[in-house]
Structure formats: C-alpha cells, structure tokens
Design a protein around this motif. Structure first.
Motif, PDB file in Angstrom:
ATOM      1  N   GLU A   1      -0.630   1.789  15.692  1.00  0.00           N
ATOM      2  CA  GLU A   1      -0.401   3.537  15.443  1.00  0.00           C
ATOM      3  C   GLU A   1       1.020   4.121  15.660  1.00  0.00           C
ATOM      4  O   GLU A   1       1.968   4.970  15.015  1.00  0.00           O
TER       5      GLU A   1
ATOM      6  N   ARG B   1       0.366  -1.392  -0.073  1.00  0.00           N
ATOM      7  CA  ARG B   1       0.340   0.438  -0.038  1.00  0.00           C
ATOM      8  C   ARG B   1       0.674   1.030   0.536  1.00  0.00           C
ATOM      9  O   ARG B   1       2.162   1.284   0.845  1.00  0.00           O
ATOM     10  N   PRO B   2      -0.113   2.249  -0.482  1.00  0.00           N
ATOM     11  CA  PRO B   2       1.013   3.859  -0.597  1.00  0.00           C
ATOM     12  C   PRO B   2       0.668   4.052   0.975  1.00  0.00           C
ATOM     13  O   PRO B   2       0.344   3.680   1.911  1.00  0.00           O
ATOM     14  N   ALA B   3       1.426   5.065   1.761  1.00  0.00           N
ATOM     15  CA  ALA B   3       3.027   5.468   2.547  1.00  0.00           C
ATOM     16  C   ALA B   3       1.146   6.140   3.837  1.00  0.00           C
ATOM     17  O   ALA B   3       0.928   6.109   4.311  1.00  0.00           O
ATOM     18  N   HIS B   4       0.291   6.689   2.730  1.00  0.00           N
ATOM     19  CA  HIS B   4      -0.683   7.587   3.042  1.00  0.00           C
ATOM     20  C   HIS B   4      -1.938   6.909   3.590  1.00  0.00           C
ATOM     21  O   HIS B   4      -3.174   7.272   4.062  1.00  0.00           O
ATOM     22  N   LEU B   5      -2.214   5.388   3.067  1.00  0.00           N
ATOM     23  CA  LEU B   5      -3.346   4.193   3.166  1.00  0.00           C
ATOM     24  C   LEU B   5      -3.047   3.455   5.102  1.00  0.00           C
ATOM     25  O   LEU B   5      -1.747   3.157   4.665  1.00  0.00           O
ATOM     26  N   PRO B   6      -4.169   3.121   5.543  1.00  0.00           N
ATOM     27  CA  PRO B   6      -4.273   3.067   6.442  1.00  0.00           C
ATOM     28  C   PRO B   6      -3.866   1.714   5.888  1.00  0.00           C
ATOM     29  O   PRO B   6      -3.977   0.465   5.363  1.00  0.00           O
TER      30      PRO B   6
ATOM     31  N   ARG C   1      -9.691   2.381  10.037  1.00  0.00           N
ATOM     32  CA  ARG C   1      -8.238   2.695  10.073  1.00  0.00           C
ATOM     33  C   ARG C   1      -7.875   0.897   9.178  1.00  0.00           C
ATOM     34  O   ARG C   1      -6.802   0.649   8.794  1.00  0.00           O
TER      35      ARG C   1
ATOM     36  N   ASN D   1       3.113   1.346  12.351  1.00  0.00           N
ATOM     37  CA  ASN D   1       2.603   1.648  11.370  1.00  0.00           C
ATOM     38  C   ASN D   1       2.899   0.492  10.443  1.00  0.00           C
ATOM     39  O   ASN D   1       3.330  -0.111   9.336  1.00  0.00           O
TER      40      ASN D   1
END
Length: 251
Positions: free
Chosen positions: A133, A32-37, A160, A136
């Motif tokens: 959290e 996944r891209p870093a900005h996705l949960p 999330r 990550n």
C-alpha cells in the motif's frame, strides 16, 4: 519506470513451462495500468519447480528476493527483506515497513516472496499488504497448492491480487530440456522420448522427481557405457516415484 526483464543466460535454468508462467506473471504486474492492483500469486504442489522459476524471475527482473522459513517471526521477515536490500534496519517494526516501502519506491524494483505460506501461517500477511500500500510496487508471492484458499480470510489482502497463476506439471518438452541440461550436455547421453514419457508418468509431473530419475538414468548409463537410452534399454530398471518403500516383514 519499473525495471523490465533482462536477458539471462543461466546454465542451471532450463526454459521450463513454469519458468515461462512465472515470468509472464511478473511481466503482467510490471506492465499493469496504474489503476490495477499490483500483487500476484504463483502457486502449486511441492516439487513443481516453483522456486527455480522464482529464482530465475528474481534475477531476470532484478527483484528483491526472499525465501521464507517456518521459524521466522514478523520481525525476522522484515529483517530478511532489508538484508536483501542492503539497508540497515531501524529498531521498530513500523519503521522497518517504511524503510522497505521507501527502498522499493526509490529502486523501482519488484519484491518476490517465496514460501509465502509461512507468512500466512504466522498471520503476518498484513505486513506485506502495508508494504504494498505504501510503495505500490509489484509483489509476486510463491506458495503451495492451497495458498489461495489460505489467503481468503484476509479479504483486504485477497482483493488486491491481480493474478492467480497455478504452476503446471512438467510435460515432455520440460523433460527433454531437463535431460539435455543434466544428462546430454555434461555426459553426451541421449534419452529417448519413450523413456522420458515413463519418467513423467512415474514422477507424476513433478520436476524435482524428474531430475532425480534423470540422475538415476545417467549413473546407470555411465556404468554400462550407454550413449543412448530408450525404454527398452532401461528395461526393468527402477524409477523414483517419491513414495516410501513398502514395509517388508521377515518370517
């Protein structure tokens, strides 16, 4: 870089559709891209082979893997994860959460939690969110059919989630793979598609029941000297449905 899938040749895991689905979920989490949960759920009815799929995925991706028990407390959950990691636990819950998160970050390995329903019932889901959290790190949770509905009361956890993947009932391709693994390969007995179709119907798509029925067929074939079994050969033989027998009364 997060650990990618490794080729696994296991004699006890057939390439079933739910194994492929669980593998796809873990791959999506890792890539996944870093900005996705980075959390996901793989859920479905009992007997669909979710634990088999989870074990395969855990091995394939070198995930830290725990299978929760109904008796576990919050502390027991953390101790089980640390034991799987080979980390000596510190005395307090918040220290153990930090230890787990740190190990996930250092190892770059995902976390896979089976029987997640027990964590929900213990109201311990925030422990898992805290771990996520801080680290990550991808976390794949495996639960029963109503697992997503149970999570809705924890909105901060629920939002999330990246993937909600429902396990699917076994199909004829799955039945063929299981028959090859448990009957044909060890004993040279071929089971025809028409009998496998009946096994699927009686088993209601549950992999666990299919395996039980394949064992019934295997034993009967060995007793009778069959090298191939179709529906006609099986005849009126009973198959396992998972239902308890009806009560019998004597007069």
């Amino acid at each position: 870089m997060m650990q990618q899938s490794q080729t696994v040749n296991s004699p006890t895991v057939a390439p079933l559709r739910n194994v492929a689905l669980a593998d796809g979920v873990m791959r999506e989490l890792i890539e996944r891209p870093a900005h996705l949960p980075g959390m996901a759920a793989f859920f479905g009815p009992s007997g669909y082979g979710k634990t088999i799929a989870a074990s395969f995925v855990a091995t394939s991706y070198r995930a830290y893997y725990i299978e929760c028990k109904s008796t576990w407390t919050k502390k027991a959950i953390l101790l089980a994860i640390l034991k799987e990691m080979g980390v000596v636990p510190m005395p307090t819950i918040y220290q153990m959460v930090d230890q787990i998160a740190e190990q996930l970050m250092l190892s770059q390995r995902p976390l896979l939690i089976d029987e997640m329903d027990h964590i929900v019932e213990k109201k311990a889901v925030e422990l898992i969110r805290d771990i996520y959290e801080i680290s990550n790190t991808p976390i794949l949770m495996v639960g029963e059919e109503h697992f997503p509905a149970k999570l809705k009361r924890w909105e901060r956890f629920h939002n999330r989630m990246l993937v909600w993947q429902q396990a699917q009932p076994s199909d004829l391709s799955d039945a063929r793979e299981l028959a090859h693994l448990y009957v044909t390969e060890p004993d040279g007995i071929e089971i025809a598609d028409d009998l496998l179709d009946e096994v699927l119907r009686q088993s209601r798509g549950a992999a666990r029941r299919i395996v039980v029925n394949l064992e019934l067929i295997r034993k009967q074939a060995l007793r009778r000297g069959w090298t191939a079994v179709d529906l006609s050969t099986w005849g009126s033989g009973q198959l396992y449905t998972g239902d308890a027998p009806a009560r019998r009364t004597t007069v």
